[in-house]
Design a protein around this motif. Structure first.
Motif, mmCIF file in Angstrom:
data_model
loop_
_atom_site.group_PDB
_atom_site.id
_atom_site.type_symbol
_atom_site.label_atom_id
_atom_site.label_comp_id
_atom_site.label_asym_id
_atom_site.label_seq_id
_atom_site.Cartn_x
_atom_site.Cartn_y
_atom_site.Cartn_z
ATOM 1 N N SER A 145 -14.361 13.067 8.090
ATOM 2 C CA SER A 145 -13.270 13.455 7.936
ATOM 3 C C SER A 145 -12.664 13.902 9.334
ATOM 4 C CB SER A 145 -13.212 14.777 6.826
ATOM 5 O OG SER A 145 -13.929 15.460 7.407
ATOM 6 N N LYS A 146 -13.238 14.079 10.248
ATOM 7 C CA LYS A 146 -12.967 14.325 11.702
ATOM 8 C C LYS A 146 -11.985 13.412 12.304
ATOM 9 C CE LYS A 146 -14.920 15.330 16.382
ATOM 10 N NZ LYS A 146 -16.318 15.363 17.007
ATOM 11 N N TYR A 147 -12.155 12.160 11.898
ATOM 12 C CA TYR A 147 -11.461 11.026 12.523
ATOM 13 C C TYR A 147 -10.424 10.207 11.511
ATOM 14 C CZ TYR A 147 -14.767 11.643 16.329
ATOM 15 O OH TYR A 147 -15.638 11.933 17.384
ATOM 16 N N ILE A 148 -10.804 10.283 10.298
ATOM 17 C CA ILE A 148 -9.944 9.633 8.895
ATOM 18 C C ILE A 148 -9.079 10.802 8.385
ATOM 19 C CG2 ILE A 148 -10.036 7.831 7.282
ATOM 20 C CD1 ILE A 148 -11.457 6.630 9.684
ATOM 21 N N THR A 149 -7.981 10.530 8.769
ATOM 22 C CA THR A 149 -6.924 11.627 8.241
ATOM 23 C C THR A 149 -6.448 11.193 6.948
ATOM 24 O OG1 THR A 149 -5.109 10.589 9.587
ATOM 25 C CG2 THR A 149 -6.078 12.461 10.585
ATOM 26 N N GLN A 150 -6.225 10.011 6.579
ATOM 27 C CA GLN A 150 -5.890 9.445 5.349
ATOM 28 C C GLN A 150 -7.250 9.356 4.489
ATOM 29 O OE1 GLN A 150 -3.740 5.978 5.336
ATOM 30 N NE2 GLN A 150 -3.793 5.688 3.011
ATOM 31 N N PRO A 151 -7.697 9.854 3.519
ATOM 32 C CA PRO A 151 -8.955 10.192 2.884
ATOM 33 C C PRO A 151 -9.017 8.490 2.169
ATOM 34 C CG PRO A 151 -8.007 11.995 2.370
ATOM 35 C CD PRO A 151 -7.065 11.079 3.163
ATOM 36 N N LEU A 152 -10.240 8.054 2.094
ATOM 37 C CA LEU A 152 -10.433 6.916 1.009
ATOM 38 C C LEU A 152 -10.446 7.309 -0.256
ATOM 39 C CD1 LEU A 152 -11.559 5.831 3.943
ATOM 40 C CD2 LEU A 152 -13.390 4.511 2.976
ATOM 41 N N THR A 153 -9.932 6.082 -1.123
ATOM 42 C CA THR A 153 -9.846 6.669 -2.672
ATOM 43 C C THR A 153 -10.950 5.687 -3.283
ATOM 44 O OG1 THR A 153 -7.774 5.343 -2.904
ATOM 45 C CG2 THR A 153 -7.885 7.831 -2.223
ATOM 46 N N SER A 154 -11.009 4.534 -2.677
ATOM 47 C CA SER A 154 -11.816 3.332 -3.666
ATOM 48 C C SER A 154 -12.807 2.729 -2.878
ATOM 49 C CB SER A 154 -10.703 2.786 -4.280
ATOM 50 O OG SER A 154 -9.921 1.867 -3.130
ATOM 51 N N TYR A 155 -13.443 1.758 -3.352
ATOM 52 C CA TYR A 155 -14.203 0.742 -2.911
ATOM 53 C C TYR A 155 -13.578 -0.092 -1.781
ATOM 54 C CZ TYR A 155 -18.130 2.579 -5.742
ATOM 55 O OH TYR A 155 -19.194 3.248 -6.520
ATOM 56 N N SER A 156 -12.386 -0.521 -2.485
ATOM 57 C CA SER A 156 -11.595 -1.614 -1.693
ATOM 58 C C SER A 156 -10.862 -1.180 -0.515
ATOM 59 C CB SER A 156 -10.481 -2.045 -2.618
ATOM 60 O OG SER A 156 -11.002 -2.543 -3.874
ATOM 61 N N ASP A 157 -10.906 0.273 -0.385
ATOM 62 C CA ASP A 157 -10.248 0.823 0.934
ATOM 63 C C ASP A 157 -10.965 0.414 2.119
ATOM 64 O OD1 ASP A 157 -8.091 1.710 -0.256
ATOM 65 O OD2 ASP A 157 -8.731 3.993 -0.245
ATOM 66 N N ILE A 158 -12.271 -0.140 2.044
ATOM 67 C CA ILE A 158 -12.984 -0.568 3.402
ATOM 68 C C ILE A 158 -11.921 -1.598 4.123
ATOM 69 C CG2 ILE A 158 -15.318 0.099 2.572
ATOM 70 C CD1 ILE A 158 -15.696 -2.959 2.205
ATOM 71 N N ALA A 159 -11.177 -2.407 3.378
ATOM 72 C CA ALA A 159 -10.358 -3.123 4.022
ATOM 73 C C ALA A 159 -9.105 -2.856 4.471
ATOM 74 C CB ALA A 159 -10.043 -4.482 2.993
ATOM 75 N N ARG A 160 -8.780 -1.377 4.627
ATOM 76 C CA ARG A 160 -7.592 -0.768 5.084
ATOM 77 C C ARG A 160 -7.186 -1.419 6.500
ATOM 78 N NH1 ARG A 160 -7.837 5.355 3.357
ATOM 79 N NH2 ARG A 160 -7.912 5.605 5.377
ATOM 80 N N ALA A 161 -5.991 -1.582 7.081
ATOM 81 C CA ALA A 161 -5.979 -1.952 8.233
ATOM 82 C C ALA A 161 -6.237 -0.780 9.304
ATOM 83 C CB ALA A 161 -4.215 -2.411 8.585
ATOM 84 N N ASP A 162 -6.321 0.374 9.167
ATOM 85 C CA ASP A 162 -6.217 1.485 9.904
ATOM 86 C C ASP A 162 -7.832 1.633 10.205
ATOM 87 O OD1 ASP A 162 -6.226 2.557 7.136
ATOM 88 O OD2 ASP A 162 -6.977 4.390 8.228
ATOM 89 N N LEU A 163 -8.716 0.923 9.638
ATOM 90 C CA LEU A 163 -10.215 1.070 9.751
ATOM 91 C C LEU A 163 -10.796 -0.071 10.669
ATOM 92 C CD1 LEU A 163 -11.220 2.193 6.222
ATOM 93 C CD2 LEU A 163 -10.576 3.848 8.114
ATOM 94 N N LYS A 164 -9.888 -0.703 11.451
ATOM 95 C CA LYS A 164 -10.470 -1.767 12.212
ATOM 96 C C LYS A 164 -11.415 -1.398 13.253
ATOM 97 C CE LYS A 164 -8.997 -5.822 15.387
ATOM 98 N NZ LYS A 164 -7.765 -6.255 15.930
#
Length: 350
Positions: A145-164
């Protein structure tokens, strides 16, 4: 005091003193017996030693020996030595239960022999009368949470563009730690029989994945060293990171939590069934049940009342939360494991 009353008192006291060693000996009904149990090592075995083994020795004289190793190697050893088993009790998670039952190396454990089985929560005893479930571990999305401001909500979120370049996931070598794949599949309309949606998401997540962690210890170190800020991990290990000062948040996917349960099994052919049942009863007692969660924050499987300080840290801490525990066809999952490993490796490395 009259002489007759005095003599009566002395006689009664002497008789009680003589009887005391006999009564004590009778209470130590399992004195001289040692149960051999395969161990997971470290804090896990130590937690079981304190909450189960020590009370049993104090009450019954029963000794318990934990033999630390890996479940896969211990399972091979057990199957190869059916006629002279190296263990009396065998701990294995849900996925390994399939192999144990196929090999025919464990016996049923009935509620008539272990009354506290009646306290096990619905959905946590997955194999009929085989095995006593005592701990549940969940594979969940996590993020710093120190670096990720938009919380993950699901398993599929590992593919979010902001997590490159920020995602760490376990290798697929162990079926339990790759349960997140089933979570992704079912979040996207797939199933255990149709895993393509999971592999499409995994392919999309490829630019995000900075590492495949070979072990839990390695993944802990990666998060500590801030090599990644999000990923998939065990709920108990996420708690461990928080105790080390890393602000790792655990995500509760609303469509289901994918977990594996640890079971205690009675090895077929072991000599001390009554002592084994006493172990299982202590394991399911309030004292036994809270041992592992207090040490590692893995979940409970009975109706034990959770202390407030423990409740806030456990993933399954209410009936509503427990209802999110996904039902898994472990036999089908075990059969698909080789294909999963190959597909994950091909997808990530292509």
């Amino acid at each position: 005091m009259k002489r007759r009353a005095f003599l009566k008192l002395v006689t009664s006291t002497a008789a009680a003193a003589l009887a005391a060693p006999y009564v004590q000996a009778q209470s130590k009904k399992f004195a001289g017996i040692t149960l051999r149990v395969n161990g997971y090592g470290g804090l896990y075995d130590e937690a079981l030693r304190k909450s189960v083994a020590v009370p049993l020795e104090e009450k019954f004289g029963l000794k318990v020996q934990f033999i630390a190793g890996t479940t896969q190697a211990d399972l091979v050893k057990l199957i190869a030595n059916k006629n002279s088993p190296p263990f009396d009790l065998f701990m294995a998670d849900s996925s390994y239960m399939v192999e144990l039952l196929k090999a025919g190396v464990v016996d049923e454990i009935k509620a008539a022999d272990v009354p506290s089985i009646a306290r096990i929560l619905p959905g946590f005893r997955e194999f009929g009368d085989y095995g006593v479930p005592f701990s549940v571990a969940s594979v969940v999305p996590v993020y710093n949470s120190k670096y990720i401001t938009q919380p993950l909500t699901s398993y599929s979120d590992i593919a979010r563009a902001d997590l490159k370049g920020r995602v760490i996931i376990p290798t697929a070598d162990q079926i339990a730690s790759s349960l997140y794949l089933l979570g992704i599949a079912e979040e996207n309309g797939g199933s255990i029989s149709n895993m393509e949606p999971a592999f499409k998401v995994l392919s999309a997540a490829r630019p995000n994945i900075v590492a495949l962690a070979q072990t839990n210890v390695a993944e802990v170190q990666m998060f500590q060293n801030e090599e990644g800020y999000a990923g998939i991990f065990w709920d108990g290990r996420a708690h461990e990171l928080r105790t080390k000062g890393v602000p790792v948040a655990t995500v509760v996917p609303p469509k289901g939590i994918y977990s594996t349960t640890s079971y205690l099994n009675l090895v077929k052919g072991m000599k001390y069934a009554e002592a084994a049942h006493a172990y299982a009863e202590q394991l399911l007692s309030d004292q036994g049940m809270l041992g592992v969660p207090e040490a590692l924050r893995y979940g409970v499987t009975t109706d034990v009342k959770l202390p407030d300080e423990l409740r806030k840290d456990l993933l399954f801490n209410s009936p509503e939360r427990s209802s999110l525990k996904a039902k898994i066809d472990w036999e089908k999952l075990w059969g698909a494991r080789s294909a999963w490993i190959e597909k994950v490796n091909t997808t990530i490395r292509s």
